[in-house]
Design a protein around this motif. Structure first.
Motif, PDB file in Angstrom:
ATOM      1  N   ARG A 108     -34.556-112.397-116.857  1.00  0.00           N
ATOM      2  CA  ARG A 108     -35.829-113.062-117.116  1.00  0.00           C
ATOM      3  C   ARG A 108     -36.980-112.182-116.652  1.00  0.00           C
ATOM      4  NH1 ARG A 108     -37.639-119.174-115.147  1.00  0.00           N
ATOM      5  NH2 ARG A 108     -39.689-119.168-116.144  1.00  0.00           N
ATOM      6  N   ASP A 109     -37.785-111.741-117.614  1.00  0.00           N
ATOM      7  CA  ASP A 109     -38.972-110.921-117.333  1.00  0.00           C
ATOM      8  C   ASP A 109     -38.645-109.726-116.442  1.00  0.00           C
ATOM      9  OD1 ASP A 109     -40.522-112.734-118.783  1.00  0.00           O
ATOM     10  OD2 ASP A 109     -40.892-113.963-117.011  1.00  0.00           O
ATOM     11  N   VAL A 110     -37.550-109.044-116.771  1.00  0.00           N
ATOM     12  CA  VAL A 110     -37.108-107.926-115.938  1.00  0.00           C
ATOM     13  C   VAL A 110     -37.889-106.657-116.273  1.00  0.00           C
ATOM     14  CG1 VAL A 110     -35.192-106.350-115.464  1.00  0.00           C
ATOM     15  CG2 VAL A 110     -34.805-108.820-115.505  1.00  0.00           C
ATOM     16  N   THR A 111     -38.528-106.105-115.265  1.00  0.00           N
ATOM     17  CA  THR A 111     -39.235-104.832-115.380  1.00  0.00           C
ATOM     18  C   THR A 111     -38.631-103.860-114.376  1.00  0.00           C
ATOM     19  OG1 THR A 111     -41.320-105.814-116.123  1.00  0.00           O
ATOM     20  CG2 THR A 111     -41.457-103.649-115.083  1.00  0.00           C
ATOM     21  N   ARG A 112     -38.415-102.634-114.830  1.00  0.00           N
ATOM     22  CA  ARG A 112     -37.928-101.590-113.918  1.00  0.00           C
ATOM     23  C   ARG A 112     -38.785-100.347-114.086  1.00  0.00           C
ATOM     24  NH1 ARG A 112     -37.147 -98.999-109.973  1.00  0.00           N
ATOM     25  NH2 ARG A 112     -35.101 -98.366-109.133  1.00  0.00           N
ATOM     26  N   ARG A 113     -39.507-100.008-113.018  1.00  0.00           N
ATOM     27  CA  ARG A 113     -40.362 -98.819-113.024  1.00  0.00           C
ATOM     28  C   ARG A 113     -39.798 -97.789-112.059  1.00  0.00           C
ATOM     29  NH1 ARG A 113     -44.306-102.902-112.412  1.00  0.00           N
ATOM     30  NH2 ARG A 113     -45.421-103.375-114.343  1.00  0.00           N
ATOM     31  N   TYR A 114     -39.945 -96.534-112.426  1.00  0.00           N
ATOM     32  CA  TYR A 114     -39.557 -95.428-111.568  1.00  0.00           C
ATOM     33  C   TYR A 114     -40.804 -94.604-111.268  1.00  0.00           C
ATOM     34  CZ  TYR A 114     -34.837 -96.630-113.102  1.00  0.00           C
ATOM     35  OH  TYR A 114     -33.662 -97.299-113.367  1.00  0.00           O
ATOM     36  N   ASP A 115     -41.104 -94.428-110.011  1.00  0.00           N
ATOM     37  CA  ASP A 115     -42.283 -93.676-109.597  1.00  0.00           C
ATOM     38  C   ASP A 115     -41.858 -92.416-108.866  1.00  0.00           C
ATOM     39  OD1 ASP A 115     -44.015 -95.689-110.559  1.00  0.00           O
ATOM     40  OD2 ASP A 115     -43.728 -96.840-108.716  1.00  0.00           O
ATOM     41  N   SER A 116     -42.414 -91.298-109.290  1.00  0.00           N
ATOM     42  CA  SER A 116     -42.134 -90.018-108.651  1.00  0.00           C
ATOM     43  C   SER A 116     -43.428 -89.220-108.618  1.00  0.00           C
ATOM     44  CB  SER A 116     -41.050 -89.253-109.410  1.00  0.00           C
ATOM     45  OG  SER A 116     -40.817 -87.997-108.816  1.00  0.00           O
ATOM     46  N   GLY A 117     -44.096 -89.293-107.488  1.00  0.00           N
ATOM     47  CA  GLY A 117     -45.381 -88.607-107.382  1.00  0.00           C
ATOM     48  C   GLY A 117     -46.398 -89.215-108.327  1.00  0.00           C
ATOM     49  N   ARG A 118     -46.902 -88.400-109.217  1.00  0.00           N
ATOM     50  CA  ARG A 118     -47.883 -88.877-110.190  1.00  0.00           C
ATOM     51  C   ARG A 118     -47.235 -89.396-111.466  1.00  0.00           C
ATOM     52  NH1 ARG A 118     -52.606 -84.179-109.984  1.00  0.00           N
ATOM     53  NH2 ARG A 118     -53.177 -84.460-107.765  1.00  0.00           N
ATOM     54  N   THR A 119     -45.921 -89.297-111.529  1.00  0.00           N
ATOM     55  CA  THR A 119     -45.200 -89.729-112.727  1.00  0.00           C
ATOM     56  C   THR A 119     -44.744 -91.181-112.574  1.00  0.00           C
ATOM     57  OG1 THR A 119     -44.379 -87.489-113.083  1.00  0.00           O
ATOM     58  CG2 THR A 119     -43.259 -89.267-114.270  1.00  0.00           C
TER      59      THR A 119
ATOM     60  N   GLN B 265     -27.530-101.274-116.045  1.00  0.00           N
ATOM     61  CA  GLN B 265     -27.471-101.146-114.587  1.00  0.00           C
ATOM     62  C   GLN B 265     -28.106-102.340-113.878  1.00  0.00           C
ATOM     63  OE1 GLN B 265     -29.312 -97.338-114.004  1.00  0.00           O
ATOM     64  NE2 GLN B 265     -27.617 -96.243-114.981  1.00  0.00           N
ATOM     65  N   CYS B 266     -29.225-102.832-114.415  1.00  0.00           N
ATOM     66  CA  CYS B 266     -29.874-104.001-113.806  1.00  0.00           C
ATOM     67  C   CYS B 266     -29.041-105.254-114.021  1.00  0.00           C
ATOM     68  CB  CYS B 266     -31.276-104.188-114.382  1.00  0.00           C
ATOM     69  SG  CYS B 266     -32.492-102.983-113.803  1.00  0.00           S
ATOM     70  N   ALA B 267     -28.495-105.419-115.221  1.00  0.00           N
ATOM     71  CA  ALA B 267     -27.694-106.601-115.524  1.00  0.00           C
ATOM     72  C   ALA B 267     -26.414-106.640-114.697  1.00  0.00           C
ATOM     73  CB  ALA B 267     -27.357-106.644-117.017  1.00  0.00           C
ATOM     74  N   ALA B 268     -25.881-105.457-114.371  1.00  0.00           N
ATOM     75  CA  ALA B 268     -24.636-105.387-113.617  1.00  0.00           C
ATOM     76  C   ALA B 268     -24.848-105.352-112.118  1.00  0.00           C
ATOM     77  CB  ALA B 268     -23.856-104.148-114.047  1.00  0.00           C
ATOM     78  N   GLY B 269     -26.091-105.380-111.670  1.00  0.00           N
ATOM     79  CA  GLY B 269     -26.356-105.345-110.243  1.00  0.00           C
ATOM     80  C   GLY B 269     -26.220-103.975-109.626  1.00  0.00           C
ATOM     81  N   LEU B 270     -26.209-102.927-110.460  1.00  0.00           N
ATOM     82  CA  LEU B 270     -26.147-101.560-109.948  1.00  0.00           C
ATOM     83  C   LEU B 270     -27.531-101.043-109.573  1.00  0.00           C
ATOM     84  CD1 LEU B 270     -23.659-100.009-112.532  1.00  0.00           C
ATOM     85  CD2 LEU B 270     -23.186-100.495-110.132  1.00  0.00           C
ATOM     86  N   ASP B 271     -28.552-101.636-110.149  1.00  0.00           N
ATOM     87  CA  ASP B 271     -29.934-101.249-109.872  1.00  0.00           C
ATOM     88  C   ASP B 271     -30.756-102.523-109.740  1.00  0.00           C
ATOM     89  OD1 ASP B 271     -32.213 -99.753-109.493  1.00  0.00           O
ATOM     90  OD2 ASP B 271     -32.412 -99.115-111.577  1.00  0.00           O
ATOM     91  N   ARG B 272     -31.699-102.519-108.849  1.00  0.00           N
ATOM     92  CA  ARG B 272     -32.551-103.702-108.653  1.00  0.00           C
ATOM     93  C   ARG B 272     -33.827-103.557-109.476  1.00  0.00           C
ATOM     94  NH1 ARG B 272     -31.102-107.049-104.318  1.00  0.00           N
ATOM     95  NH2 ARG B 272     -29.584-106.161-102.866  1.00  0.00           N
ATOM     96  N   PRO B 273     -34.196-104.595-110.232  1.00  0.00           N
ATOM     97  CA  PRO B 273     -35.441-104.510-111.004  1.00  0.00           C
ATOM     98  C   PRO B 273     -36.660-104.481-110.098  1.00  0.00           C
ATOM     99  CG  PRO B 273     -34.483-106.709-111.169  1.00  0.00           C
ATOM    100  CD  PRO B 273     -33.494-105.869-110.441  1.00  0.00           C
ATOM    101  N   THR B 274     -37.737-103.893-110.612  1.00  0.00           N
ATOM    102  CA  THR B 274     -39.001-103.886-109.883  1.00  0.00           C
ATOM    103  C   THR B 274     -39.564-105.298-109.793  1.00  0.00           C
ATOM    104  OG1 THR B 274     -39.415-101.651-110.737  1.00  0.00           O
ATOM    105  CG2 THR B 274     -41.300-102.832-109.790  1.00  0.00           C
ATOM    106  N   SER B 275     -39.398-106.054-110.874  1.00  0.00           N
ATOM    107  CA  SER B 275     -39.806-107.460-110.887  1.00  0.00           C
ATOM    108  C   SER B 275     -38.941-108.208-111.888  1.00  0.00           C
ATOM    109  CB  SER B 275     -41.293-107.599-111.259  1.00  0.00           C
ATOM    110  OG  SER B 275     -41.537-107.088-112.563  1.00  0.00           O
ATOM    111  N   GLY B 276     -39.007-109.533-111.829  1.00  0.00           N
ATOM    112  CA  GLY B 276     -38.158-110.340-112.690  1.00  0.00           C
ATOM    113  C   GLY B 276     -36.871-110.724-111.988  1.00  0.00           C
ATOM    114  N   SER B 277     -35.998-111.423-112.701  1.00  0.00           N
ATOM    115  CA  SER B 277     -34.769-111.915-112.086  1.00  0.00           C
ATOM    116  C   SER B 277     -33.557-111.643-112.968  1.00  0.00           C
ATOM    117  CB  SER B 277     -34.870-113.425-111.820  1.00  0.00           C
ATOM    118  OG  SER B 277     -34.962-114.144-113.036  1.00  0.00           O
TER     119      SER B 277
END
Length: 267
Positions: free
Chosen positions: A31-42, A75-87
């Motif tokens: 539900r409303d799953v967002t996953r962001r990756y931040d690396s410096g200015r990227t 990865q998010c659906a399997a619990g291997l990665d945690r979403p930035t927001s959402g459930s």
């Protein structure tokens, strides 16, 4: 397979606590799953407010152009990665608030994985490779249980063979049996037939299809192959981290045509 294997009372109690004591019709829910990756200015948004449900006993293929977020979704659906927001919910259990220990337990007991690489230990026999997840969980596998799941994938007579003594298709079947030994809530596949020839791929996909139809297994498979996706009940398409529609019961030609249109869309 589910009904024929004894489950200790202590394990059932632990699972009921972990699963919140209730069940839903969906094996997986995002539900409303967002996953962001931040690396410096990227800053990269791999998933952008994705909402999806994967009902129990269904086979879903996930497709999309390169960089669309397919692997991140898995990865998010399997619990291997945690979403930035959402459930993310697995069998009625919300993953967001789980500790790493409980999340590891949930993955171990309720989720199976099959990848393009077979990831078998070459020094172990087929039955030893299959039993490995139970041993790592501190459980003593029963030989009958291991032989049963090998028979389910058509390798009942190859239990004592090592990976080097088996074909690529047989090795992938061992990997499937290893994923199924814990009787997972959901089986995730990341390009599971990507390293196989067309005939062997057909055999493995037919096996997966049978697990859904015969055993009520829930399967979510990331693939780039329209033929592989055509074995699924539905195909979900991702573009730039967002859901871009789906096809139900589609043939390979229709899936390929949809992918061609998606890949032709200018950035």
């Amino acid at each position: 397979m589910r009904g024929s294997v004894e489950t200790p009372t202590s394990r059932r109690t632990e699972e009921q606590v972990l699963m919140g004591g209730h069940m839903t019709n969906d094996a997986i829910g995002l539900r409303d799953v967002t996953r962001r990756y931040d690396s410096g200015r990227t800053h990269v948004t791999a998933l952008d407010e994705v909402s999806l449900a994967f009902p129990r006993g269904t086979f879903t293929a996930v497709m999309g152009p390169s960089g669309s977020g397919k692997s991140t979704l898995l990865q998010c659906a399997a619990g291997l990665d945690r979403p930035t927001s959402g459930s993310v919910t697995v069998g009625g259990t919300e993953l967001t608030g789980l500790s790493e220990t409980k999340l590891t337990l949930l993955r171990r007991e309720h989720i199976g994985f099959v990848f393009q690489a077979f990831n078998l230990l070459p020094s172990l026999t087929a039955e030893q490779n299959v039993a490995l997840p139970l041993r790592l969980a501190g459980r003593r596998p029963k030989k009958a249980q291991v032989r049963e799941v090998l028979a389910q994938v058509g390798l009942g007579d190859r239990a004592r063979h090592r990976p080097t003594e088996m074909s690529g298709g047989q090795q992938q079947r061992v990997a499937l049996a290893r994923a199924l030994i814990t009787r997972p809530e959901v089986l995730f596949g990341d390009e599971p037939t990507g390293a196989l020839d067309s005939q062997t791929s057909h055999e493995v996909l037919t096996l997966l299809r049978g697990m859904v139809d015969r055993d009520g297994q829930t399967i979510v498979m990331v693939t780039h192959d329209p033929v592989a996706a055509s074995y699924a009940d539905r195909v979900v398409f991702l573009v730039d981290g967002r859901v871009n529609g789906e096809l139900i019961g589609a043939c390979a030609e229709d899936i390929a045509a949809r992918m061609t249109k998606l890949e032709a869309v200018p950035c």
